[in-house]
Design a protein around this motif. Sequence first.
Motif, PDB file in Angstrom:
ATOM      1  N   PHE A 295       5.439   0.701   4.603  1.00 36.21           N
ATOM      2  CA  PHE A 295       5.580   1.285   5.930  1.00 36.21           C
ATOM      3  C   PHE A 295       6.760   2.252   5.933  1.00 36.21           C
ATOM      4  CE2 PHE A 295       4.043  -3.119   6.524  1.00 36.21           C
ATOM      5  CZ  PHE A 295       2.776  -2.850   7.035  1.00 36.21           C
ATOM      6  N   SER A 296       6.596   3.395   6.562  1.00 34.47           N
ATOM      7  CA  SER A 296       7.689   4.369   6.604  1.00 34.47           C
ATOM      8  C   SER A 296       8.640   4.045   7.756  1.00 34.47           C
ATOM      9  CB  SER A 296       7.131   5.783   6.790  1.00 34.47           C
ATOM     10  OG  SER A 296       6.601   5.948   8.092  1.00 34.47           O
ATOM     11  N   PRO A 297       9.932   4.327   7.602  1.00 31.61           N
ATOM     12  CA  PRO A 297      10.863   4.136   8.717  1.00 31.61           C
ATOM     13  C   PRO A 297      10.431   4.902   9.951  1.00 31.61           C
ATOM     14  CG  PRO A 297      12.070   4.567   6.686  1.00 31.61           C
ATOM     15  CD  PRO A 297      10.620   4.816   6.390  1.00 31.61           C
TER      16      PRO A 297
ATOM     17  N   ASP B  81       1.003   2.859   7.188  1.00 30.26           N
ATOM     18  CA  ASP B  81       1.277   3.371   8.528  1.00 30.26           C
ATOM     19  C   ASP B  81       0.008   3.443   9.369  1.00 30.26           C
ATOM     20  OD1 ASP B  81       3.912   3.610   7.797  1.00 30.26           O
ATOM     21  OD2 ASP B  81       3.916   5.797   7.666  1.00 30.26           O
ATOM     22  N   ALA B  82      -1.092   3.858   8.751  1.00 30.84           N
ATOM     23  CA  ALA B  82      -2.361   3.959   9.488  1.00 30.84           C
ATOM     24  C   ALA B  82      -2.825   2.576   9.937  1.00 30.84           C
ATOM     25  CB  ALA B  82      -3.418   4.632   8.618  1.00 30.84           C
ATOM     26  N   TRP B  83      -2.708   1.576   9.041  1.00 31.93           N
ATOM     27  CA  TRP B  83      -3.084   0.212   9.419  1.00 31.93           C
ATOM     28  C   TRP B  83      -2.199  -0.286  10.560  1.00 31.93           C
ATOM     29  CZ3 TRP B  83      -0.366  -4.351   9.617  1.00 31.93           C
ATOM     30  CH2 TRP B  83      -1.123  -5.522   9.794  1.00 31.93           C
ATOM     31  N   MET B  84      -0.902  -0.034  10.473  1.00 34.04           N
ATOM     32  CA  MET B  84       0.013  -0.503  11.505  1.00 34.04           C
ATOM     33  C   MET B  84      -0.312   0.122  12.853  1.00 34.04           C
ATOM     34  SD  MET B  84       4.202  -0.547  11.542  1.00 34.04           S
ATOM     35  CE  MET B  84       4.353   1.215  11.191  1.00 34.04           C
ATOM     36  N   LYS B  85      -0.596   1.416  12.889  1.00 33.40           N
ATOM     37  CA  LYS B  85      -0.949   2.080  14.145  1.00 33.40           C
ATOM     38  C   LYS B  85      -2.224   1.466  14.724  1.00 33.40           C
ATOM     39  CE  LYS B  85      -0.088   6.405  14.624  1.00 33.40           C
ATOM     40  NZ  LYS B  85       0.801   6.368  15.812  1.00 33.40           N
TER      41      LYS B  85
ATOM     42  N   ILE C 224       9.657   3.076  13.553  1.00 33.45           N
ATOM     43  CA  ILE C 224      10.427   3.421  14.751  1.00 33.45           C
ATOM     44  C   ILE C 224       9.513   3.959  15.845  1.00 33.45           C
ATOM     45  CG2 ILE C 224      12.164   5.017  15.669  1.00 33.45           C
ATOM     46  CD1 ILE C 224      13.526   4.744  12.852  1.00 33.45           C
ATOM     47  N   ALA C 225       8.627   4.873  15.480  1.00 36.56           N
ATOM     48  CA  ALA C 225       7.801   5.537  16.481  1.00 36.56           C
ATOM     49  C   ALA C 225       6.834   4.580  17.158  1.00 36.56           C
ATOM     50  CB  ALA C 225       7.032   6.691  15.841  1.00 36.56           C
ATOM     51  N   ASP C 226       6.311   3.596  16.420  1.00 37.86           N
ATOM     52  CA  ASP C 226       5.269   2.727  16.946  1.00 37.86           C
ATOM     53  C   ASP C 226       5.803   1.471  17.620  1.00 37.86           C
ATOM     54  OD1 ASP C 226       3.435   4.537  16.046  1.00 37.86           O
ATOM     55  OD2 ASP C 226       2.855   3.418  14.260  1.00 37.86           O
ATOM     56  N   GLN C 227       7.116   1.274  17.660  1.00 37.17           N
ATOM     57  CA  GLN C 227       7.683   0.066  18.259  1.00 37.17           C
ATOM     58  C   GLN C 227       8.744   0.435  19.291  1.00 37.17           C
ATOM     59  OE1 GLN C 227       8.104  -3.407  15.234  1.00 37.17           O
ATOM     60  NE2 GLN C 227       8.602  -1.592  14.056  1.00 37.17           N
ATOM     61  N   ARG C 228       8.700  -0.264  20.422  1.00 35.38           N
ATOM     62  CA  ARG C 228       9.769  -0.068  21.408  1.00 35.38           C
ATOM     63  C   ARG C 228      11.111  -0.526  20.838  1.00 35.38           C
ATOM     64  NH1 ARG C 228       6.643  -2.812  25.478  1.00 35.38           N
ATOM     65  NH2 ARG C 228       8.420  -4.067  26.137  1.00 35.38           N
ATOM     66  N   MET C 229      11.056  -1.570  19.996  1.00 31.43           N
ATOM     67  CA  MET C 229      12.286  -2.118  19.429  1.00 31.43           C
ATOM     68  C   MET C 229      12.024  -2.495  17.978  1.00 31.43           C
ATOM     69  SD  MET C 229      14.962  -4.911  20.993  1.00 31.43           S
ATOM     70  CE  MET C 229      13.679  -6.055  21.489  1.00 31.43           C
ATOM     71  N   PRO C 230      12.380  -1.634  17.015  1.00 26.13           N
ATOM     72  CA  PRO C 230      12.177  -1.992  15.612  1.00 26.13           C
ATOM     73  C   PRO C 230      12.972  -3.231  15.234  1.00 26.13           C
ATOM     74  CG  PRO C 230      13.423   0.055  15.821  1.00 26.13           C
ATOM     75  CD  PRO C 230      12.956  -0.302  17.188  1.00 26.13           C
ATOM     76  N   VAL C 231      12.424  -3.944  14.257  1.00 28.48           N
ATOM     77  CA  VAL C 231      12.981  -5.223  13.827  1.00 28.48           C
ATOM     78  C   VAL C 231      13.571  -5.066  12.438  1.00 28.48           C
ATOM     79  CG1 VAL C 231      12.407  -7.609  13.246  1.00 28.48           C
ATOM     80  CG2 VAL C 231      11.341  -6.513  15.232  1.00 28.48           C
TER      81      VAL C 231
ATOM     82  N   ALA D 152       0.869  -1.180   0.000  1.00 26.15           N
ATOM     83  CA  ALA D 152       0.000   0.000   0.000  1.00 26.15           C
ATOM     84  C   ALA D 152       0.898   1.220   0.000  1.00 26.15           C
ATOM     85  CB  ALA D 152      -0.910   0.002   1.219  1.00 26.15           C
ATOM     86  N   SER D 153       0.312   2.378  -0.195  1.00 25.71           N
ATOM     87  CA  SER D 153       1.068   3.607   0.003  1.00 25.71           C
ATOM     88  C   SER D 153       1.452   3.708   1.476  1.00 25.71           C
ATOM     89  CB  SER D 153       0.227   4.820  -0.402  1.00 25.71           C
ATOM     90  OG  SER D 153      -0.876   4.960   0.481  1.00 25.71           O
ATOM     91  N   MET D 154       2.522   4.419   1.761  1.00 23.87           N
ATOM     92  CA  MET D 154       2.979   4.480   3.142  1.00 23.87           C
ATOM     93  C   MET D 154       1.953   5.094   4.093  1.00 23.87           C
ATOM     94  SD  MET D 154       7.106   5.074   3.038  1.00 23.87           S
ATOM     95  CE  MET D 154       6.998   6.647   2.181  1.00 23.87           C
TER      96      MET D 154
END
Length: 401
Positions: A227-229, A193-197, A233-240, A187-189
């Motif tokens: 998904f944007s970097p 991003d909205a789905w991920m949040k 980063i903002a939505d995860q305590r520890m990005p993978v 999808a577009s970022m």
Amino acid sequence: MDRRRFIATTAAATAALTAPASTLVHTLASLDNPAPRFDPLRHRFGVNYTPSHNWWFCWNDWNADPIKRDLDAIAALGADHLRILLIWPFFQPNPKWVSPAHLERLNQLIMLMGERHLDALVTVFTGQLSGWYFLPPFHRQSDLFFTDPMTLAAQELFVRELSRTLAPHENVIGFDMGNEINTCWTASMPVGDAWMKRMFALMNEALPGHLHVNGVDHNPWFTDATFSPQALIADQRMPVMHCYPFWTGAVKYGGPMDPPSVKLLAAMATLIRSYAGTQQKPVWAGEFNTCIKELSDDQQAEWLDKAVHAAIEQGVSWFSYWDSHDVDRKFDFNPLEYTLGLLTNDGRVKPAGRVFKQLAESYRGKQVVFPTAALPPPPSQKTTDATWHWILDWLGWKGKA
């Protein structure tokens, strides 16, 4: 190399961003009062589990005995956690129904892992795995994964049913949203991003007090890919990060033991932190291997040793190797997939398995030491070529290009 394009070709052929550093470290150590085993400031070593008996088709052909043997062998290597791969259509063949039999098999697997002091990261929407697509009958491969009301309702039902199964177990780390979701659905970022949040909010409500992540492949860190970097980063305590010299294209810039390959984990962690704007951001190597089939077992072990040591020097927190066992050749997979394990299909420890055990025994539980060097700004252009030039500059590597 574009992994999504490769997978699609195979399938067709075969059928407020960051806080100040001191504040961030304190927050990470105390957020949601995580159990010590979930502490992103101490090193952990685990594997992506690939069952030796019938691969992940075992969800539909359940036999706990070979799984017990697998888990015993994995624990003997010093692993403390496993990433386990659910197959979405196996578990949820209908948008309004999740299979109780499969939930019970998941429950049993988590129990067996707990008996061996192994924690579990549980994937959810696994629509693509090892080059094969696993799409639920009620959904087709399209961007509507992120926006279709029926699909979103089915996703919520699945997360809530899984949460009820997992909540009683103390050895559950949390959810991984899927196996590299962006290799199956794009999808577009802004949409991604909205789905991920939305999904993180659901997971944190349904299974609170756990560490939930979105284990994308390398592409969102290199290009504009679903998904944007910044959101990752903002939505995860520890990005993978998922780090493979073959799939990222590191092999274009040097040999398997040259810096672009053996320091790929270290470089990608630095890339992620450049987007975060701080060296204090914990990073999880959620999948890593070479996927260079020409390497001997001894060379693969050498790469593993060098890659992890370089990553630890750059403060990578957790390591989850791909994968535990070689894949049985009775199944049709890309040739890259058959020999990636720390253990052979019949349970023999390979050279990489011995190196993994040494690394786990040396570093597991030790405090993560973050780098102190100044961070370069992120790449000026978000393309694969520009990102690789950024990495090569950071490495100081002047080899072939």
